[in-house]
Write a protein that holds these residues in place. Structure first.
Motif, mmCIF file in Angstrom:
data_model
loop_
_atom_site.group_PDB
_atom_site.id
_atom_site.type_symbol
_atom_site.label_atom_id
_atom_site.label_comp_id
_atom_site.label_asym_id
_atom_site.label_seq_id
_atom_site.Cartn_x
_atom_site.Cartn_y
_atom_site.Cartn_z
ATOM 1 N N GLN A 22 0.825 -1.211 0.000
ATOM 2 C CA GLN A 22 0.000 0.000 0.000
ATOM 3 C C GLN A 22 0.864 1.268 0.000
ATOM 4 O OE1 GLN A 22 -2.372 -0.964 3.464
ATOM 5 N NE2 GLN A 22 -4.155 -1.422 2.200
ATOM 6 N N ASN A 23 0.864 1.928 -1.143
ATOM 7 C CA ASN A 23 1.481 3.244 -1.276
ATOM 8 C C ASN A 23 0.484 4.098 -2.037
ATOM 9 O OD1 ASN A 23 3.946 1.103 -1.647
ATOM 10 N ND2 ASN A 23 4.542 2.831 -0.391
ATOM 11 N N PHE A 24 -0.061 5.112 -1.386
ATOM 12 C CA PHE A 24 -1.154 5.879 -1.974
ATOM 13 C C PHE A 24 -0.629 7.107 -2.714
ATOM 14 C CE2 PHE A 24 -2.935 3.832 1.893
ATOM 15 C CZ PHE A 24 -3.775 2.934 1.241
ATOM 16 N N VAL A 25 -1.139 7.315 -3.928
ATOM 17 C CA VAL A 25 -0.729 8.478 -4.718
ATOM 18 C C VAL A 25 -1.376 9.727 -4.140
ATOM 19 C CG1 VAL A 25 -0.684 9.509 -7.008
ATOM 20 C CG2 VAL A 25 -0.525 7.038 -6.772
ATOM 21 N N ILE A 26 -0.550 10.749 -3.897
ATOM 22 C CA ILE A 26 -1.056 11.981 -3.286
ATOM 23 C C ILE A 26 -0.935 13.178 -4.222
ATOM 24 C CG2 ILE A 26 -0.635 11.254 -0.889
ATOM 25 C CD1 ILE A 26 2.024 12.802 -0.994
ATOM 26 N N ASP A 27 -0.604 12.919 -5.498
ATOM 27 C CA ASP A 27 -0.364 14.008 -6.442
ATOM 28 C C ASP A 27 -1.365 13.961 -7.596
ATOM 29 O OD1 ASP A 27 1.026 16.140 -7.787
ATOM 30 O OD2 ASP A 27 1.879 14.607 -9.105
ATOM 31 N N PRO A 28 -2.277 14.939 -7.685
ATOM 32 C CA PRO A 28 -3.277 14.944 -8.758
ATOM 33 C C PRO A 28 -2.670 14.933 -10.159
ATOM 34 C CG PRO A 28 -3.888 16.526 -7.056
ATOM 35 C CD PRO A 28 -2.502 16.044 -6.720
ATOM 36 N N ASN A 29 -1.531 15.616 -10.343
ATOM 37 C CA ASN A 29 -0.911 15.639 -11.672
ATOM 38 C C ASN A 29 -0.487 14.240 -12.122
ATOM 39 O OD1 ASN A 29 -1.174 18.407 -12.052
ATOM 40 N ND2 ASN A 29 0.729 18.832 -10.951
ATOM 41 N N THR A 30 -0.057 13.425 -11.163
ATOM 42 C CA THR A 30 0.381 12.067 -11.500
ATOM 43 C C THR A 30 -0.782 11.203 -11.954
ATOM 44 O OG1 THR A 30 2.273 12.165 -10.005
ATOM 45 C CG2 THR A 30 1.479 9.978 -10.587
ATOM 46 N N VAL A 31 -1.906 11.253 -11.247
ATOM 47 C CA VAL A 31 -3.045 10.410 -11.660
ATOM 48 C C VAL A 31 -3.619 10.896 -12.991
ATOM 49 C CG1 VAL A 31 -3.634 9.505 -9.391
ATOM 50 C CG2 VAL A 31 -4.632 11.675 -10.113
ATOM 51 N N ARG A 32 -3.612 12.211 -13.211
ATOM 52 C CA ARG A 32 -4.065 12.703 -14.529
ATOM 53 C C ARG A 32 -3.135 12.229 -15.639
ATOM 54 N NH1 ARG A 32 -6.195 18.001 -12.361
ATOM 55 N NH2 ARG A 32 -8.458 17.735 -12.476
ATOM 56 N N ARG A 33 -1.849 12.208 -15.341
ATOM 57 C CA ARG A 33 -0.873 11.725 -16.335
ATOM 58 C C ARG A 33 -1.117 10.249 -16.652
ATOM 59 N NH1 ARG A 33 5.383 10.559 -14.954
ATOM 60 N NH2 ARG A 33 5.863 9.380 -16.834
ATOM 61 N N ILE A 34 -1.379 9.451 -15.624
ATOM 62 C CA ILE A 34 -1.650 8.026 -15.834
ATOM 63 C C ILE A 34 -2.874 7.850 -16.732
ATOM 64 C CG2 ILE A 34 -2.417 5.906 -14.673
ATOM 65 C CD1 ILE A 34 -0.638 6.803 -12.282
ATOM 66 N N VAL A 35 -3.917 8.611 -16.460
ATOM 67 C CA VAL A 35 -5.137 8.524 -17.272
ATOM 68 C C VAL A 35 -4.850 8.949 -18.715
ATOM 69 C CG1 VAL A 35 -7.460 9.454 -17.581
ATOM 70 C CG2 VAL A 35 -6.672 8.796 -15.300
ATOM 71 N N ARG A 36 -4.079 10.010 -18.861
ATOM 72 C CA ARG A 36 -3.742 10.505 -20.211
ATOM 73 C C ARG A 36 -2.948 9.448 -20.986
ATOM 74 N NH1 ARG A 36 -1.571 14.862 -18.487
ATOM 75 N NH2 ARG A 36 0.607 14.266 -18.753
ATOM 76 N N GLU A 37 -1.935 8.874 -20.330
ATOM 77 C CA GLU A 37 -1.087 7.864 -20.981
ATOM 78 C C GLU A 37 -1.879 6.588 -21.314
ATOM 79 O OE1 GLU A 37 2.014 8.008 -21.962
ATOM 80 O OE2 GLU A 37 2.927 9.702 -20.889
ATOM 81 N N SER A 38 -2.922 6.320 -20.562
ATOM 82 C CA SER A 38 -3.716 5.109 -20.790
ATOM 83 C C SER A 38 -4.562 5.215 -22.056
ATOM 84 C CB SER A 38 -4.629 4.823 -19.597
ATOM 85 O OG SER A 38 -5.712 5.742 -19.575
#
Length: 287
Positions: free
Chosen positions: A33-49
C-alpha cells in the motif's frame, strides 16, 4: 445552454491523509500500500492510458480513490476491485463526496484480483491500475486471462518489473513476465514515476507499462502448455534450452527433438526465444 457535469475533485496530500486518519489506516508493506497523493500524476496516468468516454475501466487496488477519481473524469464507467474491506467500504462515500455527478458510473467489487472470477456490468475495455507491487505480474496475467474484452491498459508497477514486462528476447531482464504478457498484448514502457508522489514514499522507483491487446500466437498448443514450458525454460535460465526442459519432457533427447521439430536450435537459452517460438515447441512436446 446545457449544464455539463462537474468534474471530480482529485485527492491531494491533505485529503489522502484525512481519509486515512478516518480509517485509522496505517499503510502496510504486506499489501504493497502506497497511496498516490499528487493529482498531476493520476491525470498523467489517465492521459497515458488513452482511455476515452466510451471506455469501461477496471481498476485494481484503488486504495483511497486517488486514481479512481481521475478515471471518472474521462471514462464511461469504472469498476474498482479492492481486497481490503475497510478501503472498499469507504470508496463509495469518497466518490459521492468528491465526484457526486459521476457516482452512478462507479462500482466497487470486494475481492482478490488474483482470484476473482467475474466483473459485474458491461464488459471492461481497459485496465488502468496502480498495482500492488508484490503481486503485480500475477494480477495482470489473471486479468488479461479473465477479461478477453480488455483492449488496452496502463499499469504502474515497480520499475524493474516494468522493464521485465516490456523486455524483448535477448535482453538481460527478458523472462517469464515478458513472455506471458506478450501472449496477450504488445507491451511497452510508458514512463517513470518518482517516489515523492506516494504516501508513504516507497523505497523503489515506479514505472508505467502500457499494453494493447493482440491475437495470441496461432498454435495448436494450449496457453497452459505454453506457459508451463516457459516456466520450465526460465527456472534454469543459464542452461541450454534442451537441458532446462529435460525434467519437463522426460529427457534432454526428447527435449532436443521437440525443439528441433519447432525449427529452434536446442542449444540456445530460453531468454532468446519469442512467445511464438515457445508456442511452436509446445506443439511438439508429448504432454
Amino acid at each position: 445552454m446545457t449544464n455539463t457535469p462537474a468534474g471530480p475533485r482529485l485527492l491531494g496530500p491533505a485529503d489522502v491523509r484525512s481519509l486515512a486518519a478516518r480509517l485509522d489506516l496505517r499503510p502496510t508493506k504486506q499489501r504493497g500500500q502506497n497511496f498516490v497523493i499528487d493529482p498531476n500524476t493520476v491525470r498523467r496516468i489517465v492521459r497515458e492510458s488513452q482511455i476515452t468516454a466510451d471506455d469501461v475501466v477496471v481498476e485494481v487496488g484503488p486504495g483511497l480513490g486517488s486514481l479512481t477519481l481521475a478515471l471518472l473524469e474521462v471514462a464511461r464507467r469504472v469498476i474498482a476491485v479492492e481486497v481490503d474491506p475497510v478501503l472498499a467500504g469507504l470508496l463509495p462515500e469518497t466518490i459521492a463526496t468528491y465526484a457526486p455527478e459521476q457516482a452512478e458510473a462507479f462500482e466497487v467489487v470486494l475481492g482478490d484480483a488474483m482470484r476473482i472470477e467475474e466483473i459485474p456490468g458491461p464488459a471492461p475495455t481497459a485496465l488502468v491500475a496502480n498495482l500492488p507491487y508484490n503481486v503485480s505480474v500475477p494480477v495482470l496475467i489473471h486479468m488479461l486471462t479473465l477479461l478477453p474484452s480488455l483492449e488496452r491498459g496502463l499499469v504502474m508497477v515497480q520499475a524493474e518489473v516494468a522493464d521485465r514486462l516490456a523486455a524483448r528476447p535477448g535482453s538481460k531482464v527478458y523472462g517469464v513476465p515478458s513472455v506471458k504478457a506478450a501472449w496477450f498484448a504488445d507491451v511497452r514502457r510508458a514512463g517513470a514515476i518518482g517516489r515523492n508522489v506516494f504516501w508513504p514514499a516507497p523505497n523503489v522507483d515506479s514505472g508505467l507499462v502500457a499494453w494493447t491487446r493482440r491475437e495470441p500466437p496461432a498454435t495448436t498448443a494450449t496457453r497452459e502448455q505454453v506457459f508451463t514450458l516457459v516456466d520450465a525454460a526460465f527456472a534454469q535460465r543459464r542452461k541450454q534450452l534442451k537441458a532446462a526442459l529435460k525434467t519437463l519432457v522426460g529427457s534432454s533427447e526428447a527435449a532436443a527433438r521437440a525443439i528441433e521439430a519447432a525449427g529452434v536450435d536446442p542449444t540456445v537459452r530460453g531468454e532468446m526465444l519469442t512467445v511464438e517460438e515457445f508456442s511452436r515447441i509446445a506443439e511438439h512436446v508429448e504432454w
